[in-house]
Design an enzyme around this catalytic site. Structure first.
Site: not given
Length: 173
Positions: A46, A51, A143-144
């Site tokens: 992912g 990021q 998480h993403e």
């Protein structure tokens, strides 16, 4: 398509709430393609736009079905591209598990996450999508989406450790 540079903690873009995607233009399509290529090359399962230094609410996830032990079944990978994702349902049942992150290299942590989630958002063309996920896939989405809100997995970890030389990395997201 191009590989983009992954930013690492403490880069400030990782701590900002990302902006909503409003234009589904060629620039967004290029970003999506670059993010998919970057995630695969890293390798990871992912990647969130922050990021790669872009403060937009966009994630890419690629993961497959799991066997009874939680391992991905070969040939079942599916690619998800979701703009403006939001978790609309999350199970009360949670499980603690190890996580790693492409933006926090060399570190793993034990994080408690909902076992099942429903994620709604828009696909790369701006059309509504809904994904029901469980197990590791649900963990990856959580998480993403945290990245889009300026949250890094170490913020939620109950235990954090540095990976030892040769220690396998759990799926990095």
């Amino acid at each position: 398509m191009a590989i983009r540079e992954i930013v690492f903690v403490p880069d400030p873009v990782l701590r900002r709430k990302a902006h909503k995607v409003v234009q589904f233009d060629q620039a967004l399509q290029t970003l999506v393609d670059d993010m998919v290529e970057t995630m695969r090359q890293a390798p990871g399962v992912g990647l969130a736009a922050p990021q790669v230094g872009v403060s937009q609410r966009l994630i890419v996830v690629e993961y497959g079905k799991e066997d009874t032990e939680g391992n991905e079944i070969e040939g079942t990978k599916k690619l998800y591209i979701i703009a403006n994702p939001e978790i609309t349902e999350a199970s009360a049942d949670t499980v603690s598990g190890p996580e790693g992150c492409l933006s926090v290299p060399g570190i793993n942590g034990e994080v408690n996450r909902s076992i099942k989630v429903t994620v709604k958002g828009l696909n790369r063309a701006g059309k509504p999508v809904k994904v029901k996920a469980e197990g590791w896939l649900a963990r990856i989405f959580q998480h993403e989406i945290d990245h889009l809100d300026g949250i890094v997995f170490t913020d939620r970890a109950t235990r954090i450790w540095k990976l030892k030389e040769g220690e396998p990395v759990k799926d990095r997201v």
